[in-house]
Design an enzyme around this catalytic site. Structure first.
Site: not given
Ligand SMILES: NC(=O)c1ccc[n+]([C@@H]2O[C@H](COP(=O)([O-])OP(=O)(O)OC[C@H]3O[C@@H](n4cnc5c(N)ncnc54)[C@H](OP(=O)(O)O)[C@@H]3O)[C@@H](O)[C@H]2O)c1
Ligand SMILES: *[C@@H]1O[C@H](CO)[C@@H](O)[C@H](O)[C@H]1NC(C)=O
Ligand SMILES: *[C@@H]1O[C@H](CO)[C@@H](O)[C@H](O)[C@H]1NC(C)=O
Ligand SMILES: *[C@@H]1O[C@H](CO)[C@@H](O)[C@H](O)[C@H]1NC(C)=O
Length: 332
Positions: A44, A74, A79, A107, A140, A179, A289-290
């Protein structure tokens, strides 16, 4: 028969010794199966721009995720963490996880859009990942841009031909796009080419994209949804971002009702839209959690409420590419 019996034992053992329910799989148009929840691995941006990887933070997250039951990761060349993903995957395979039970998505970056650049780019990613094949390779962005930042106007239809060559070589089991808008996918079909198996786009409470999802359903294209938490966390929300935030009283109340966190309510809702959410988390508690979202279901009334947060608001508009002829999103 014996095989079935062994399988049953293994399933029962898993059921008894862990309370985590695996992610159900979806069928892709090319016949392969894809786990319906993936761990995201993009670090990020913060206020200073892109967060650069250190050395093992993503490797640790991927290892923890696989231990917790995740089978779909993913990632992307851009990245700069494919090496970390690769190290975690190799370690887990050495510990007994089967390669064929894992689903690895990566990607193609924008600076490799020439048709003949696709296979070499994928080979580079495979070197980083230390794998012979990826399960899914995505373009990508439809937008081409060279390393020196000048635009590459290569038609993404040509790039797609390169992707199909990568698939034919067995380097990617499935291929898809990210995208792309509906018209851009239509152009692949108009060129007489196989349709993408997957479209990966931003999907969260503020950007639910009902018409794009309906189009994909009609064309048997599975949708992966990125940035599932959108502007939920105040630290990530721009000033103009619509609600909700994580302390939204209605969402907090919903969480209490199901004994789930607000983030779990959201992941569950996104699964109910029929998409594959890709929550990114480095913290083990978040990763756990996810994934603990397959043991409950939301009422129709609650899903109707969650739909009202859809404002067509995009957290990643990539406005810097607005003047590229293949910029995919609405221009105002
Ligand atoms: N195709 C594309 O162009 C594209 C674009 C963007 C993203 N993606 C993919 O989609 C993935 C997810 O999107 P994203 O990374 O933008 O954002 P996101 O998954 O919506 O949000 C990630 C943030 O949420 C936090 N978080 C995660 N689970 C949480 C929980 N249970 N409780 C509280 N906080 C939690 C994470 O914290 P910690 O990390 O501290 O745990 C991290 O700060 C990416 O990693 C990437 O794989 C693809
Ligand atoms: C992240 O920051 C980089 C560097 O500033 C920028 O080029 C890129 O567009 C940003 N990405 C997003 C999704 O905002
Ligand atoms: C940028 O790189 C491309 C591809 O290598 C090249 O064709 C182009 O001339 C370069 N542009 C500039 C402004 O250097
Ligand atoms: C609520 O969830 C927590 C965390 O998953 C669990 O430890 C607890 O037992 C649950 N409570 C009830 C009443 O189910």
């Amino acid at each position: 028969m014996l095989c079935n019996y062994v399988l049953l034992l293994v399933l029962c053992a898993n059921f008894v010794f862990s309370d985590v329910i695996p992610a159900p799989k979806l069928k892709l148009r090319d016949g392969t199966e894809i786990p319906s929840l993936a761990l995201g691995t993009w670090l990020g941006n913060n206020t200073k721009g892109r967060i650069e990887p250190h050395s093992t933070e993503v490797e640790n997250a991927v290892s923890a995720a696989i231990d917790l039951g995740y089978r779909h990761i993913d990632t992307a060349y851009a990245y700069k963490v494919e090496d970390q993903v690769g190290r975690a995957v190799i370690k887990k395979i050495a510990e007994g996880v089967k390669r064929e039970d894992l689903f690895i998505t990566t990607k193609l970056w924008n600076d490799r859009h020439a048709r003949e650049a696709v296979v070499p780019a994928l080979r580079e990613s495979l070197d980083q990942l230390k794998l012979d094949y990826v399960d899914l390779y995505l373009i990508h962005w439809p937008v081409g841009q060279f390393g020196n930042q000048s635009y590459d106007y290569t038609d993404y239809v040509d790039t797609w031909r390169g992707m199909l060559e990568a698939k034919a070589l067995g380097l990617a089991r499935s291929v898809g796009v990210s995208n792309f808008n509906q018209q851009q996918i239509d152009r692949l079909a108009a060129a007489g080419l196989e349709l993408p198996a997957v479209l990966q786009v931003e999907i969260n409470l503020n950007l639910q994209q009902p018409s794009l999802l309906a189009y994909c359903r009609d064309h048997h294209i599975v949708v992966m949804g990125y940035t599932p938490f959108g502007s939920l966390f105040p630290s990530k929300a721009r000033e103009d971002a619509p609600p909700p935030r994580v302390d939204d009283p209605t969402l907090v109340g919903m969480g209490e009702k199901y004994n789930k966190t607000v983030t779990q309510i959201i992941v569950r809702y996104l699964l109910d839209l029929g998409i594959i959410p890709i929550p990114k988390a480095l913290k083990p508690a978040h990763i756990a959690q996810n994934f603990a979202v397959f043991d409950f279901s939301l009422s129709q009334e609650d899903r109707d409420w969650l739909k009202t947060y859809d404002k067509g608001y995009r957290t990643i508009p990539q406005l810097k590419w607005l003047d590229h002829p293949y910029y995919p999103f609405e221009k105002s």
